[in-house]
Design a protein around this motif. Structure first.
Motif, short mmCIF file in Angstrom:
data_model
loop_
_atom_site.label_atom_id
_atom_site.label_comp_id
_atom_site.label_asym_id
_atom_site.label_seq_id
_atom_site.Cartn_x
_atom_site.Cartn_y
_atom_site.Cartn_z
N PHE A 66 4.80 6.97 -5.19
CA PHE A 66 6.25 6.93 -5.10
C PHE A 66 6.70 5.47 -5.26
N GLU A 67 7.84 5.28 -5.89
CA GLU A 67 8.39 3.93 -6.06
C GLU A 67 9.71 3.80 -5.31
N THR A 68 9.91 2.64 -4.72
CA THR A 68 11.15 2.39 -4.00
C THR A 68 11.35 0.89 -3.93
N VAL A 129 -0.20 12.07 10.13
CA VAL A 129 -0.01 11.03 9.11
C VAL A 129 -0.33 9.66 9.69
N GLY A 130 -1.11 8.89 8.95
CA GLY A 130 -1.36 7.49 9.28
C GLY A 130 -0.71 6.61 8.22
N ILE A 131 -0.05 5.55 8.65
CA ILE A 131 0.67 4.68 7.70
C ILE A 131 0.22 3.23 7.89
N THR A 132 -0.16 2.58 6.78
CA THR A 132 -0.54 1.17 6.80
C THR A 132 0.09 0.47 5.60
N PHE A 133 -0.04 -0.84 5.58
CA PHE A 133 0.28 -1.62 4.39
C PHE A 133 -1.01 -1.92 3.63
N SER A 134 -0.90 -2.10 2.32
CA SER A 134 -2.02 -2.59 1.53
C SER A 134 -1.94 -4.11 1.49
N ASP A 135 -3.07 -4.77 1.79
CA ASP A 135 -3.09 -6.24 1.77
C ASP A 135 -3.34 -6.77 0.37
N VAL A 136 -4.23 -6.12 -0.35
CA VAL A 136 -4.48 -6.40 -1.76
C VAL A 136 -4.66 -5.06 -2.45
N ALA A 165 -0.13 4.65 2.21
CA ALA A 165 -0.26 3.19 2.09
C ALA A 165 1.01 2.64 1.46
N ILE A 166 1.62 1.68 2.13
CA ILE A 166 2.77 0.98 1.58
C ILE A 166 2.23 -0.17 0.73
N VAL A 167 2.56 -0.15 -0.55
CA VAL A 167 1.98 -1.09 -1.50
C VAL A 167 3.05 -2.03 -2.05
N TYR A 225 0.65 6.73 -2.12
CA TYR A 225 0.98 5.32 -2.16
C TYR A 225 2.48 5.18 -2.37
N ILE A 226 3.13 4.34 -1.57
CA ILE A 226 4.54 4.03 -1.76
C ILE A 226 4.65 2.59 -2.25
N ILE A 227 5.00 2.44 -3.50
CA ILE A 227 5.11 1.10 -4.09
C ILE A 227 6.49 0.53 -3.79
N VAL A 228 6.48 -0.67 -3.21
CA VAL A 228 7.74 -1.35 -2.90
C VAL A 228 7.96 -2.43 -3.96
#
Length: 231
Positions: A66-68, A129-136, A165-167, A225-228
């Protein structure tokens, strides 16, 4: 973060050298390499190109993308959580959630808290649901890299049934080569680095039994994946 120590290293290595018939330890200098073909893969690609490559790779590992942007990130996360059937939700104790304006409208959220001890594990195990950020983030393989520590536990990405994963778009690099180089540069600069680094490419998959692909054997059944767009 406290530094680790290596005990009895010299005596251990001397024992191995003796068993190999060597009287003393030998040091080996790494030979300089003239060519680095791995660094030329996707050379010249801009962030838009890498994003396109990442999206295609993510589809191949059964991961919806997903893109946002920052202004609509909170709503997008809530929509994806609802897509997975809602909470319970578990997240990291990560300042980026606040920086990106993430404040999910739910009472059924557990934020990893050191003071809660084993309860954190129980909450992660029971979470939908587990939610994290992607570091790389690796474009080539659709992989998110998580630098885990005591506030950003790996249980959040491994134990829940579904993983988000918030990317940040700015976190996307071509491939493993760039990720490894950045880690080495941080170490050379004397910066702390996570003692546990996880590379996650979509949901858990296993084809060990009669070559039949089964999802969710060793971790989440589904991943998104949620792309920011932050650049």
């Amino acid at each position: 973060m406290s530094k680790g120590t290596i005990k009895n290293r010299d005596s251990f290595l001397e024992n191995i050298a003796e068993r190999l018939g060597r009287s003393t330890l030998e040091t080996v200098d790494r030979s300089p390499r003239q060519y680095h073909p791995e660094r030329r893969v996707y050379q010249g690609c801009n962030h838009d190109d890498l994003l396109s490559i990442f999206k295609k790779a993510s589809a191949s590992v059964h991961t919806e993308v997903f893109e946002t942007d920052v202004s609509t990130l909170n709503k997008t996360i809530q929509d994806v959580v609802n897509h997975f059937g809602g909470g319970p939700v578990v997240t990291w104790d990560d300042p980026r959630f606040k920086e990106y304006g993430v404040n999910l409208d739910s009472n059924d959220i557990h934020v990893w808290d050191l003071s809660h001890g084993k309860e954190n594990i129980d909450k992660a195990e029971q979470a939908n649901v587990g939610i994290t950020f992607s570091d790389v983030t690796l474009a080539e393989s659709g992989t998110v890299i998580l630098f885990n520590d005591k506030y950003k536990a790996r249980a959040v990405s491994l134990l829940p049934r579904n993983f988000i994963a918030i990317v940040p778009k700015s976190s996307i690099v071509p491939r493993m080569t760039q990720a490894a180089c950045s880690i080495h540069e941080r170490i050379k600069a004397g910066k702390d680095i996570a003692t546990c680094i996880n590379f996650i490419s979509g949901p858990s998959n296993s084809g060990d039994i009669e070559m039949n692909l089964v999802q969710g054997v060793h971790g989440p059944v589904n991943a998104s994946y949620i792309i920011v767009i932050d650049r």
